[in-house]
Design an enzyme around this catalytic site. Structure first.
Site, short mmCIF file in Angstrom:
data_model
loop_
_atom_site.label_atom_id
_atom_site.label_comp_id
_atom_site.label_asym_id
_atom_site.label_seq_id
_atom_site.Cartn_x
_atom_site.Cartn_y
_atom_site.Cartn_z
N PRO A 2 0.80 -1.24 0.00
CA PRO A 2 0.00 0.00 0.00
C PRO A 2 0.84 1.29 0.00
O PRO A 2 0.94 1.99 1.01
CB PRO A 2 -0.84 -0.13 1.27
CG PRO A 2 0.02 -0.94 2.19
CD PRO A 2 0.79 -1.90 1.31
N CYS A 3 1.42 1.61 -1.15
CA CYS A 3 2.31 2.76 -1.25
C CYS A 3 1.59 4.09 -1.00
O CYS A 3 2.23 5.10 -0.72
CB CYS A 3 3.02 2.78 -2.59
SG CYS A 3 1.93 2.60 -4.01
#
Length: 178
Positions: free
Chosen positions: A112-113
Site C-alpha cells: 500500500p504505497c
C-alpha cells in the site's frame, strides 16, 4: 484489512455499476473497498522467487526495493508513515530512494504505497507526481490529480488531510521499526 483497491480496465465504457470511476486515456480506474489479503497478486516471499522475479516491464526488483515493499506491507490500514521513517526503520537508503521504489511498485495495492507521506506531514507523491493543485511540482505533466486520488484513498481509510495537503491528525502517523 479493508483498503482501496485500484483496478485498471481497458474499456471505453463511460461508467461501471455502483463504483466511482475515473476516466483517463481510454482506461477506466475503478476504486472499491477490498481486503488487501484478497488481492489476486503474487508477492514472492522466498529468496529464490525474488531472484527470478521480473516486473511486467521485464525489470528485476533490487534488494532495497524488496526491503521497502516488505516494510510498507506492515503499515496498518488507517495509518500513514513517512519516507524518512521507512529509511530509519530499514537502516538503509534515503527518502528519495524509498519514493523511487514506491513509484515503481509492481504490487499495488497489496503493497500500500499510498500510505507513505513526507516527513513534514505533507501528502507527498503518488504515481510519479508530487503535491496537489497549486502545490503540485514536476512541470506541466504534473496535474496534481494523482495526489488528490491518494488523499481520497486515504480518506476512505479514515486518514484526513487539510485543503493544503497536510495530515490533520498526528495520531494517524505510524512509526514502525524494522
Amino acid at each position: 484489512m479493508p483498503a482501496t483497491r485500484t483496478t485498471l480496465r481497458s474499456t471505453k465504457r463511460a461508467g461501471i455499476d455502483k463504483h466511482k470511476t475515473i476516466t483517463s486515456r481510454a482506461t477506466i480506474v475503478v476504486e472499491e473497498m477490498q481486503d488487501l489479503a484478497d488481492c489476486n497478486i503474487h508477492y514472492p516471499l522466498s529468496e529464490n522467487e525474488r531472484k527470478t522475479f521480473k516486473t511486467l516491464d521485464g525489470k528485476r526488483v533490487t534488494p532495497h526495493q524488496w526491503a521497502v515493499y516488505d516494510f510498507t506491507r506492515t503499515i496498518p490500514c488507517g495509518r500513514v508513515t513517512t519516507y524518512k521513517d521507512i529509511c530509519v526503520a530499514l537502516g538503509q537508503g534515503s527518502p528519495r530512494s524509498v519514493g523511487s521504489a514506491l513509484r515503481n511498485n509492481p504490487f499495488a495495492p497489496f503493497v500500500p504505497c499510498h500510505r507513505i507521506i513526507a516527513s513534514n506531514m505533507y501528502i507527498g507523491g503518488f504515481f510519479g507526481e508530487w503535491g496537489t493543485g497549486a502545490n503540485a511540482r514536476g512541470g506541466q505533466k504534473n496535474t496534481g490529480l494523482q495526489c488528490n486520488r491518494k488523499m481520497e484513498m486515504l480518506a476512505k481509510e479514515g486518514v484526513t488531510f487539510s485543503v493544503e495537503g497536510y495530515l490533520t491528525d498526528d495520531s494517524q502517523l505510524w512509526i514502525g521499526r524494522g
